[in-house]
Design an enzyme around this catalytic site. Structure first.
Site, PDB file in Angstrom:
ATOM      1  N   HIS A 197       0.891  -1.161   0.000  1.00  0.00           N
ATOM      2  CA  HIS A 197       0.000   0.000   0.000  1.00  0.00           C
ATOM      3  C   HIS A 197       0.932   1.216   0.000  1.00  0.00           C
ATOM      4  CE1 HIS A 197      -3.518   2.356   1.886  1.00  0.00           C
ATOM      5  NE2 HIS A 197      -2.491   3.168   2.016  1.00  0.00           N
ATOM      6  N   ASP A 209     -10.571  -3.989  -3.477  1.00  0.00           N
ATOM      7  CA  ASP A 209     -10.276  -3.334  -2.191  1.00  0.00           C
ATOM      8  C   ASP A 209     -11.575  -3.164  -1.389  1.00  0.00           C
ATOM      9  OD1 ASP A 209      -8.986  -2.139  -0.086  1.00  0.00           O
ATOM     10  OD2 ASP A 209      -8.541  -0.262  -1.122  1.00  0.00           O
ATOM     11  N   HIS A 230      -3.897  -1.304  -5.513  1.00  0.00           N
ATOM     12  CA  HIS A 230      -4.677  -0.113  -5.881  1.00  0.00           C
ATOM     13  C   HIS A 230      -3.863   1.061  -6.444  1.00  0.00           C
ATOM     14  CE1 HIS A 230      -3.430   0.704  -1.784  1.00  0.00           C
ATOM     15  NE2 HIS A 230      -4.391   0.013  -1.235  1.00  0.00           N
TER      16      HIS A 230
HETATM   17 ZN   LIG Z   1      -4.552  -0.303   0.745  1.00  0.00          ZN
END
Ligand SMILES: [Zn+2]
Length: 435
Positions: free
Chosen positions: A179, A305, A232
């Site tokens: 992330h 997500d 993402h």
């Molecule tokens: Zn994340």
């Protein structure tokens, strides 16, 4: 052994890159044959007008159990997955307690077995307690069944720890899912930094917050080896870094969410806190870059997500609202819209929802090859429906797509040859008896 012929649908093979009329024979829990087939003694399911896909794979969901069962449970999460056409999901470790030990991994697998929905593949924490200080019990969790490691929800700020994670993960060939958010650059930010954040008077998170971390981690892959998977991806600059890393032969993969493919920062005005996520929704140019990267393979997977939150965590002022939205039940029709909009073709899209994520995780999914587990998703590409969050299987309602008119829906889903979701018009008795 129960035998069922799924007859007359459009069979999509993401490996061969084909979509053609054909039949799929399910024998027990396996795919028995694919082609132009005779029903013989098998029951028949009339799949004319339907797409016959390998069961979809979502490599990034938050199932919230243990610890946050008021947002979602494994049972409601895997039911939402099936309703969305997903037969396999990989769940992130930011539960309470976090999945940083074999005991929690085993607990998740036990709960998933009881739930009998989509298959669940746990992702283990990268660091103990998700604290970013010391590596979690990766070897133990690997033997208990994790398919990747990640501190998702948080970046790994310590580059030395990230190096050790990449080195250690090589022993188990586990991908390291990151992330990417440089916390000092992102500090105080609630949405993309740009003209819209200025106009709304909200703190901004610059694209660079994501890009400097990807640049760092690509450098660490060069140093330490291992497999880096960027969760993402949200910016054009991030796409370029990943494209360059792939061109250099590095083991770097990436995913994109449906919301980053369809919404821009301007959604914050209209949708409020249901447009708040990390990374934030970006600009029109970023959306165009993400779409091009999904089509050309720079981005390997579409992942939701899926991030359920209680309305009390969303119905508050923007700065304090929780990040993220639910995604399992809206991903497929949004993805199909990319075909209608000319972004990519059906087999390529299906690859990003099946073989792409399955290869990264090393899981046996995403194929209709004879002998494979009979995970099959039947899609009515013409079914029109309106998103109503109150009818979601998910426990949470936090979606920016409320009221959107969708075209396309998963209408029947098999996991291991068992019909586990059936949303077809009633008068089709053959399939019902076959379950
Ligand atoms: Zn994340």
């Amino acid at each position: 052994m129960t035998r069922l012929l799924v007859a007359g649908g459009t069979v999509v093979d993401p490996v061969a890159g084909t979509a053609a009329p054909g039949d799929v024979l399910i024998g027990g829990d396996r795919i028995a044959a694919v082609g132009t087939l005779d029903a013989g003694d098998a029951e028949t399911l009339d799949a004319r007008g339907l797409l016959v896909l390998p069961g979809l794979v979502d490599m990034h969901v938050h199932l919230r159990e243990p610890g946050y069962e008021y947002k979602e449970t494994i049972a409601t999460g895997v039911a939402a997955a099936l309703a969305g056409g997903f037969t396999s999901v990989a769940c992130m470790a930011n539960t309470e307690p976090p999945n940083d030990s074999a005991a929690v991994t085993q607990y998740i697998l036990d709960r998933a077995r009881v739930a009998q929905g989509a298959r669940v593949y746990p992702i283990g924490a990268l660091s103990l307690g998700l604290k970013g200080e010391r590596l979690a019990e990766i070897g133990e969790m690997y033997h208990a069944g994790i398919v990747a490691i990640s501190d998702d929800g948080r970046p790994v700020t310590d580059a030395g720890l990230m190096r050790r994670a990449l080195e250690y993960s090589r022993m188990f060939d586990l991908p390291v899912i990151v992330h990417e958010e440089e916390q000092h650059l992102a500090a105080g930010g609630a949405m993309n930094e740009g003209v819209t954040s200025l106009r709304l008077g909200l703190g901004g998170i610059p694209a660079a917050a994501e890009e400097v971390m990807i640049a760092r981690d690509v450098a660490l892959v060069r140093l330490a080896g291992g497999r880096l998977h960027v969760a993402h991806v949200s910016t054009a600059g991030a796409v370029q870094l990943i494209r360059d890393a792939k061109a250099a032969g590095l083991a770097v993969t990436a995913e994109v969410t449906p919301h980053h493919l369809f919404l821009t920062e301007e959604a914050v005005e209209g949708y409020g806190t249901n447009a708040k996520m990390a990374p934030p929704l970006r600009t029109r140019a970023d959306v165009a870059a993400l779409r091009a990267a999904l089509a050309d393979g720079t981005i390997d997977a579409v992942a939701t997500d899926h991030a359920p939150h209680h309305h009390d965590e969303k119905d508050i002022e923007f700065d304090h609202a929780a990040n993220g939205i639910v995604g399992l039940e809206t991903a497929l029709p949004l993805a199909l819209r990319l075909i209608a909009e000319g972004v990519l073709d059906l087999p390529t899209l299906v690859a990003r929802l099946t073989t792409g994520p399955a290869r990264i995780l090393g899981i046996p999914a995403g194929t209709l090859a004879p002998g494979a587990a009979a995970d099959v998703t039947l899609v009515d590409p013409e079914r029109r429906w309106r998103v109503e969050a109150r009818s979601f299987r998910s426990k949470s309602r936090n979606t920016p797509f409320e009221g959107w008119e969708m075209t396309g829906r998963a209408v029947a889903v098999f996991v291991g040859g068992r019909l586990v979701h059936d949303d077809r018009p009633a008068a089709t008795p053959a399939l019902r008896s076959a379950s």
